[in-house]
Design a protein around this motif. Structure first.
Motif, mmCIF file in Angstrom:
data_model
loop_
_atom_site.group_PDB
_atom_site.id
_atom_site.type_symbol
_atom_site.label_atom_id
_atom_site.label_comp_id
_atom_site.label_asym_id
_atom_site.label_seq_id
_atom_site.Cartn_x
_atom_site.Cartn_y
_atom_site.Cartn_z
ATOM 1 N N UNK A 193 35.131 37.490 42.996
ATOM 2 C CA UNK A 193 36.226 38.462 42.837
ATOM 3 C C UNK A 193 37.578 37.753 42.779
ATOM 4 N N UNK A 194 37.786 36.796 43.665
ATOM 5 C CA UNK A 194 39.071 36.073 43.717
ATOM 6 C C UNK A 194 39.327 35.312 42.431
ATOM 7 N N UNK A 195 38.300 34.698 41.877
ATOM 8 C CA UNK A 195 38.475 33.943 40.634
ATOM 9 C C UNK A 195 38.914 34.862 39.494
ATOM 10 N N UNK A 196 38.315 36.039 39.418
ATOM 11 C CA UNK A 196 38.651 36.968 38.336
ATOM 12 C C UNK A 196 40.043 37.559 38.509
ATOM 13 N N UNK A 197 40.362 37.999 39.720
ATOM 14 C CA UNK A 197 41.663 38.634 39.961
ATOM 15 C C UNK A 197 42.809 37.637 39.814
#
Length: 445
Positions: A193-197
């Protein structure tokens, strides 16, 4: 021992002999079966026999619920146990214990199934509103209205109509995780999630990450959700690396920008927003604490303002002459100084749009509302205002042992320096300052 063949009429007629506390009638058909009656008329079937030379007696039941045939059958069963060397009392207790164990096991199975269903059904989005409500109810959490709104916005669904724009709302950074079960919020899932956001909105993602971290800590200490959150997946080093560090903002009004800024802001069509922005700069207050200012917190007679404070419960700051004049000219439509009939809260909620437009008209660099707070601290250096006084006016926590434990400044001392910075800012902006006598005339008018 009086023995007869039990019959319904005889059982009904049998009474306690006078002068005795209880009397017994024994059945000739079933050895050991007796009928006991007390002096108060209470009757019960009993069984009496011998085990290892000792007489034992057990109560079978009330004749109103036990008919003679059932009582006789129970007496024969108990007699068989005695003949086999078993104590009927122990057999009864063992049977009750086995029944309790079976019931407890059945209840444990039901509880385990319920816990399993709970584990498989509780999602982040399902618990998030409960978390917000709990933090609001827990006063020590100290959540402001802005902080509460940030929690709701960060997980909101997209595609909703906006109040002031035809464009639809975007989904919050945590929306993509909201349907996940708590047990599925693993390190790997949060890292992905962190990589995408981080690719599309790193600043919002960092805020969402901080809020999610606090939420997971809350779950870990909650009696219902603690078994679903055995570790906090937001503490992964890879999440921190993906989101990166927040860049320091440098938006600030320099001395030479003041004239353009004041000129544009004072031309804003909404006088409440225009006054709010000027007071925001001249007090160095936080945007939320000033927006929620009430008339009861403004003392024109003694020249003071009571602001809600996120460090302390509140703080007192001087009501300087020009700020007092701005406030005195505002309409008193409700309890709030910076009122807004269209806002659900009753006070202005989104002054950024008007401010951004004014900044653009003045041809100034991008400037946030928090940049006005930063500007107050920066401009205070021009008049050599002591750092401790500027910090106290702005509501910063005292720094150092001396500030924390020894210095207690009265409001009048703050007023000396606060009036100086107000006059200096207005002079640089080519705005006529307000003298104290003029202030008194405005208030007394």
């Amino acid at each position: 021992m009086k023995k007869i063949k039990f019959a319904a009429g005889r059982v009904e007629e049998f009474a306690c002999e006078g002068g005795k506390s209880q009397s017994f009638l024994w059945d000739t058909t079933s050895p050991g079966l007796g009928l006991r009656v007390t002096s108060k008329g209470a009757k019960s079937y009993i069984f009496q026999g011998k085990l290892d030379g000792a007489t034992i007696r057990l109560t079978i039941g009330d004749p109103r619920t036990w008919d003679i045939a059932k009582a006789q059958a129970e007496a024969r069963r108990l007699k068989v146990l005695l003949d086999n060397g078993q104590d009927p009392r122990k057999v009864r207790d063992d049977a009750l214990a086995a029944e309790r164990d079976a019931r407890a096991l059945q209840e444990a199975v039901i509880v385990a199934e319920q816990e399993k269903q709970l584990l498989e059904s509780v999602t982040l989005g399902g618990v998030w509103p409960e978390y917000i409500a709990d933090r609001i109810a827990t006063r020590e959490a100290g959540w402001s209205e802005h902080h509460i709104a940030a929690h709701r916005k960060i997980i909101q669904d997209g595609g909703q109509p906006r109040k002031r724009s035809p464009a639809l709302t975007k989904a919050g950074p945590l929306w993509s995780l909201s349907s996940l079960r708590l047990i599925d919020l693993t390190n790997e899932r949060v890292e992905a999630w962190a990589r995408e956001e981080a690719k599309i909105r790193p600043s919002s993602a960092r805020l969402a990450w901080r809020l999610l971290k606090a939420f997971m800590n809350w779950c870990a200490s909650h009696k219902t959700y603690s078994n679903m959150v055995t570790s906090n997946p937001t503490k992964s080093a890879r999440v921190r690396e993906s989101l990166g560090k927040e860049k320091r903002r440098h938006d600030v009004l320099q001395r030479e920008m003041l004239e353009s800024w004041f000129s544009a802001v004072r031309k804003i069509g909404n006088p409440v927003i225009a006054a709010y922005l000027q007071v925001l700069l001249l007090t160095g207050a936080r945007r939320e604490e000033l927006a929620a200012l009430k008339w009861t917190d403004v003392n024109f007679q003694w020249g003071s303002i009571k602001l809600s404070d996120k460090v302390e419960d509140f703080r007192m700051v001087p009501l300087t002459p020009f700020v007092a004049q701005l406030l005195a000219n505002l309409p008193r439509r409700n309890a709030f100084v910076f009122s807004s009939p269209a806002s659900a809260s009753g006070h202005i909620a989104e002054p950024r749009i008007a401010h951004n437009e004014a900044v653009a008209v003045a041809n100034l660099p991008q400037l946030t509302l928090h940049g006005l707070r930063r500007s107050f601290a920066t401009l205070s250096e021009w008049i050599e205002m002591p750092n401790g006084i500027a910090a106290q006016i702005q509501g910063h926590a005292p720094q150092g042992v001396r500030e924390q434990n020894y210095i207690r400044r009265p409001l009048d001392l703050l007023r000396v320096w606060h009036a100086k910075i107000e006059v200096w800012i207005l002079e640089q902006a080519c705005v006529e300052p307000v003298s104290l006598p003029a202030l008194l005339r405005v208030v007394g008018a």
